[in-house]
Each structure stands twice: as structure tokens, then as C-alpha cells.
Scaffold this motif. Structure first.
Motif, mmCIF file in Angstrom:
data_model
loop_
_atom_site.group_PDB
_atom_site.id
_atom_site.type_symbol
_atom_site.label_atom_id
_atom_site.label_comp_id
_atom_site.label_asym_id
_atom_site.label_seq_id
_atom_site.Cartn_x
_atom_site.Cartn_y
_atom_site.Cartn_z
ATOM 1 N N UNK A 1 0.845 -1.196 0.000
ATOM 2 C CA UNK A 1 0.000 0.000 0.000
ATOM 3 C C UNK A 1 0.880 1.245 0.000
ATOM 4 N N UNK A 2 0.596 2.163 -0.931
ATOM 5 C CA UNK A 2 1.345 3.412 -1.039
ATOM 6 C C UNK A 2 0.413 4.570 -0.708
ATOM 7 N N UNK A 3 0.693 5.236 0.404
ATOM 8 C CA UNK A 3 -0.150 6.308 0.924
ATOM 9 C C UNK A 3 0.353 7.642 0.355
ATOM 10 N N UNK A 4 -0.380 8.173 -0.624
ATOM 11 C CA UNK A 4 0.074 9.344 -1.375
ATOM 12 C C UNK A 4 -0.505 10.622 -0.774
ATOM 13 N N UNK A 5 0.352 11.610 -0.565
ATOM 14 C CA UNK A 5 -0.083 12.893 -0.019
ATOM 15 C C UNK A 5 -0.685 13.731 -1.153
ATOM 16 N N UNK A 6 -1.943 13.394 -1.511
ATOM 17 C CA UNK A 6 -2.615 14.071 -2.618
ATOM 18 C C UNK A 6 -4.016 13.541 -2.787
ATOM 19 N N UNK A 7 -4.560 13.690 -3.973
ATOM 20 C CA UNK A 7 -5.918 13.242 -4.284
ATOM 21 C C UNK A 7 -5.882 11.962 -5.105
ATOM 22 N N UNK A 8 -7.070 11.401 -5.366
ATOM 23 C CA UNK A 8 -7.133 10.233 -6.246
ATOM 24 C C UNK A 8 -6.572 10.560 -7.616
ATOM 25 N N UNK A 9 -6.886 11.740 -8.130
ATOM 26 C CA UNK A 9 -6.386 12.115 -9.450
ATOM 27 C C UNK A 9 -4.864 12.138 -9.476
ATOM 28 N N UNK A 10 -4.235 12.550 -8.372
ATOM 29 C CA UNK A 10 -2.775 12.496 -8.293
ATOM 30 C C UNK A 10 -2.288 11.049 -8.360
ATOM 31 N N UNK A 11 -2.986 10.156 -7.656
ATOM 32 C CA UNK A 11 -2.624 8.732 -7.675
ATOM 33 C C UNK A 11 -2.772 8.167 -9.089
ATOM 34 N N UNK A 12 -3.870 8.503 -9.741
ATOM 35 C CA UNK A 12 -4.111 8.012 -11.094
ATOM 36 C C UNK A 12 -3.074 8.546 -12.064
ATOM 37 N N UNK A 13 -2.660 9.800 -11.897
ATOM 38 C CA UNK A 13 -1.637 10.382 -12.769
ATOM 39 C C UNK A 13 -0.293 9.675 -12.575
ATOM 40 N N UNK A 14 0.037 9.321 -11.335
ATOM 41 C CA UNK A 14 1.284 8.600 -11.077
ATOM 42 C C UNK A 14 1.297 7.259 -11.807
ATOM 43 N N UNK A 15 0.162 6.552 -11.756
ATOM 44 C CA UNK A 15 0.063 5.254 -12.432
ATOM 45 C C UNK A 15 0.231 5.414 -13.938
ATOM 46 N N UNK A 16 -0.488 6.373 -14.523
ATOM 47 C CA UNK A 16 -0.412 6.565 -15.978
ATOM 48 C C UNK A 16 0.996 6.984 -16.406
ATOM 49 N N UNK A 17 1.625 7.852 -15.625
ATOM 50 C CA UNK A 17 2.979 8.295 -15.972
ATOM 51 C C UNK A 17 3.980 7.149 -15.871
ATOM 52 N N UNK A 18 3.742 6.248 -14.935
ATOM 53 C CA UNK A 18 4.643 5.092 -14.807
ATOM 54 C C UNK A 18 4.611 4.233 -16.065
ATOM 55 N N UNK A 19 3.426 4.069 -16.638
ATOM 56 C CA UNK A 19 3.298 3.256 -17.846
ATOM 57 C C UNK A 19 4.039 3.874 -19.028
ATOM 58 N N UNK A 20 4.170 5.190 -19.007
ATOM 59 C CA UNK A 20 4.795 5.886 -20.126
ATOM 60 C C UNK A 20 6.302 6.081 -19.933
ATOM 61 N N UNK A 21 6.820 5.707 -18.781
ATOM 62 C CA UNK A 21 8.223 5.932 -18.483
ATOM 63 C C UNK A 21 9.088 4.772 -18.982
ATOM 64 N N UNK A 22 9.973 5.055 -19.911
ATOM 65 C CA UNK A 22 10.779 4.004 -20.543
ATOM 66 C C UNK A 22 11.709 3.321 -19.549
#
Length: 437
Positions: free
Chosen positions: A182-203
């Protein structure tokens, strides 16, 4: 069957690749190149089938070209060990109770099915180290974590907004251990979702580890939710009430209502849909103005709907893209309503005092949306009660002056010890964490 990206910048892929990758290379969401239609006789015959049999019928229409029927049936039957009953609340107004699964939330079907389907493909490919990233606003995390718990070769990282999920929701994915982090992010759900999407795009990350998603951006997560709609129709049909079915869906990331739209495209006679929003009402704004303007989400008592940039909006646009006027076509099939915390609480109090039925905050949005949509005398309304009220016990008890019982399933989670990793919302820190894994 091939699956294309909603952004249209990459070549279509197989179901296997769509499930394993989760997100398309151009950041789009995968969509099937065609949606199979069930015959009227098949739909008329659903009333004589069990939920498992209904789900197998629908799953074969979705995935039958890519998975052997017996294997697919086994995956579906292993997923479904519970029912989703239709319960009368008022005249011609029914609750579809989707909280009878292991984590008492509607996402249990999608989470469990995806775990089994991804496990099947991983075994087929001979992979032994796949990492699932999932952002949650409340119920997704628990459903996915419990669906994947102990699955060989798969690690799950659940990102959730600190202080913005209920205590019981939190303990359902922070106390498991094993292959769940479990990763407790200091932000909103949208911040969490953005982190996931950016991870997929990171080579660099993708060269370091095999990544996939278990949010409703993954086709294996959201498509099985269409099972609910077929099962609800079958139950109403047994009562002679399925003639003009109207469905109201509490909507956050819009995966659930998108699954309903798929069911309608497959031939299920749903007359119209209602999307119930809390204060995060970018979809209602789109219906009213024709403009989609995502913005940071705000916290509400219906926290699983606290989404300011719903991913599945792209799929809704794609479903209606053949129409000359996409906005007009969407408005003709879906209406929407918005509710403040005060209005949600009032609905919960009114329904409880008048009927004895206990709504959770999300179901209250669904119920009120159905009422405000002004059902006609010939329509039958169904609202989706997406989670057990006890998952929000503090909120529900305060509003209803009650002391609702906590089911044994939830009590078991509450006995565990919280294990989580605190992170800021910046991608640099998240990437550094993953690179250490």
C-alpha cells in the motif's frame, strides 16, 4: 479480437496484450474492435439462468474469440461466489446490491476476474514477475488487492490518497502484506491516477519491471462489470418488471456506467442511464455545455466518486463517435445529477425513516438520481448500491444516528496491522521507489 487505443496512435493489439499492458502506448484506453450482440432469444432466456450462467454467456460474447470456452467458463465461475440481488425500496424503484462479494463492494467482480485472467496470461507467457499498479479512491484498492492476494508471480502496488478513504476501506488493503504493498500518497485520487499513468509511459521503469494496471482503465477490470446489468435485467424479468429499465449509476471514474453502456450495445434493453455525481461533476458539466473540463477533485462523504478527471470518459466518447453529433447522442442516452454532502445526507435520512433501507453515501446519490430523473409510470428504476454501508460506518452512523453492525468479513480486516509506505505526489519520488523494487 483486436483492441485499439482510444487515441488511435498505435496499432491494435490482442486481448492478451491489452490485459497485460493495461494502457496503450499512446496513453489511450483499449477498446474492442467490435461489440458482439446477443440475440433477443438469448436475452429473454436470461431469467432462467443463475448469475454464474449469465456471466458465462456475457463473457463468451466478450472474450470467446480469444479464450477456450471451458477455460473462460472456469475463470468466470471461480470469480463469482456471491449474488447481486435486486431489492425493492419504493414502488418501481429497486436497489441492485453489489456489495455481497469478499470486500463488500461492486468492484469485487472486476478485481477477481482480472486477477484470474491476468494470472492465466502470465502462466501462458511463462512470466514470473509482473507488477500491478492500481490507484484507488476507496473500493478499487481493496477489491484488486484481495483478488490478487497470493497470486504467484504478481506484485500489487495500491496507491491511495492519504486521509481520503474511509478507515475500513483503508484496512482492507493496508493489512494484507504478502504480495500487496500500500502506497499512501499525499494528494488526491487524481494524483494517484496520474502517477500510475505516468509510470506506464516511463521508458526507464518499463525496462526495469513489467507493469500493468488493475484500474478500470484495464479492459479486464471494467468489462466484467457488465455482468451486473444482465443479472439485474434477468431478476426484473422474472418479476415482469423489465419492460422499460432505467439504471442510475453512482459515477466516479465512470468504469461502471461504461460497462452498462457496453451491455446496452450488446442488446440489453436498458431504456436510459442516469449518472449520479457528487460535487465532482465534470460529466454533468459536459452534458450541460458540451465541453469537458477536468479539474482537481474535492473530498466528499461519497469518497469513491471523488474523481475530477474520469479516465473512462474517453471510452464513452469512443462508443458514440459514429454519431454526427457526439454530444447530442450522449445526452440522449445519459442524464446526470449532482449532489452535495448535505443533500446526500438528507437522502440517506429520508429513505431510512420512510423505508428502513440503509443507503451508503454512494448509493444515496444513485437513489436520488433515479428519483430526480422522474421515472414514468411504465419505467422500472434500478440504482446501483455499490458498497456496504458499514464500509462508511462513522459517516452513516452520524447521519442516521445509528449503530450499524459491521459484517464479519469487514471485522476480519480490521484486526490486521496497517502497513503502508508514505509518498509525496511527485512522480520523481514514485519512480525512485519503484526502481528500488
Amino acid at each position: 479480437m483486436k483492441y485499439y487505443s482510444t487515441n488511435g496512435q498505435v496499432a491494435p493489439v490482442s486481448l492478451e496484450e491489452a490485459v497485460v499492458k493495461g494502457l496503450a502506448g499512446d496513453k489511450g484506453l483499449f477498446m474492442p474492435e467490435k461489440i458482439a450482440t446477443l440475440s433477443k432469444s438469448t436475452i429473454d432466456g436470461l431469467k432462467d439462468k443463475s448469475f454464474r450462467e449469465i456471466a458465462c454467456t456475457v463473457a463468451r460474447a466478450f472474450f470467446g474469440e480469444d479464450i477456450e470456452p471451458d477455460t473462460l467458463d472456469a475463470l468466470v465461475k471461480d470469480t463469482l461466489s456471491f449474488e447481486t440481488p435486486v431489492v425493492p425500496v419504493r414502488k418501481n424503484c429497486y436497489s441492485l446490491e453489489l456489495f455481497h462479494g469478499p470486500t463488500l463492494a461492486f468492484k469485487d467482480v472486476g478485481g477477481r476476474f482480472m486477477a484470474r485472467l491476468l494470472g492465466y496470461f502470465i502462466k501462458k507467457q511463462g512470466l514470473n514477475d509482473v507488477n500491478v499498479l492500481v490507484a484507488t479512491s476507496g473500493d478499487t484498492g481493496s477489491a484488486v488487492a484481495n483478488g490478487f492476494l497470493g497470486v504467484p508471480g504478481i506484485r500489487v502496488f495500491v496507491l491511495y490518497p492519504k486521509g481520503k478513504v474511509s478507515p475500513i476501506q483503508e484496512c482492507q488493503f493496508t493489512t494484507l502484506g504478502q504480495n500487496i504493498t500500500a502506497l499512501e500518497v499525499d494528494g488526491t485520487f487524481d494524483d494517484c491516477q496520474a502517477l500510475v499513468k505516468n509510470a506506464f509511459m516511463d521508458e526507464t521503469l518499463n525496462n526495469h519491471m513489467a507493469l500493468t494496471s488493475a484500474n478500470s482503465i484495464n479492459v479486464a477490470r471494467f468489462l466484467p462489470q457488465s455482468f451486473y446489468y444482465f443479472n439485474a435485467y434477468a431478476q426484473l424479468d422474472r418479476m415482469g418488471k423489465a419492460g422499460e429499465m432505467v439504471v442510475c449509476v453512482p459515477s466516479g471514474n465512470f468504469g461502471n456506467i461504461t460497462a452498462g453502456l457496453f451491455a446496452a450495445r450488446m442488446g440489453l434493453p436498458i431504456k436510459r442511464f442516469v449518472a449520479a455525481n457528487n460535487r465532482n461533476d465534470v460529466f454533468l458539466e459536459y452534458l450541460n455545455t458540451g465541453k469537458y473540463t477536468p479539474r482537481p477533485s474535492v473530498s466528499t462523504i461519497a469518497n469513491a466518486m471523488d474523481v475530477g478527471d474520469p479516465s473512462n470518459f474517453a471510452r464513452i466518447l469512443d462508443l458514440f463517435k459514429a454519431n454526427e453529433d457526439v454530444h447530442k447522442a450522449i445526452c440522449s442516452k445519459i442524464s446526470a445529477y449532482r449532489y452535495t454532502d448535505e443533500q446526500i445526507a438528507q437522502t440517506m435520512q429520508t429513505v431510512y425513516s420512510e423505508t428502513g433501507y440503509i443507503l451508503d453515501p454512494h448509493g444515496a446519490c444513485g437513489y436520488q438520481g433515479l428519483i430526480d430523473s422522474k421515472l414514468t409510470a411504465t419505467e422500472t428504476g434500478v440504482f446501483l448500491e455499490t458498497a456496504h454501508p458499514a464500509k462508511f460506518k462513522e459517516t452513516v452512523d452520524k447521519i442516521l444516528s445509528s449503530d450499524i453492525e459491521i459484517p464479519a468479513k469487514l471485522q476480519a480486516f480490521m484486526k490486521g496491522t496497517k502497513q503502508s509506505v508514505e509518498l509525496d505526489k511527485d512522480f520523481v519520488g514514485f519512480k525512485a521507489f519503484l526502481l528500488r523494487q
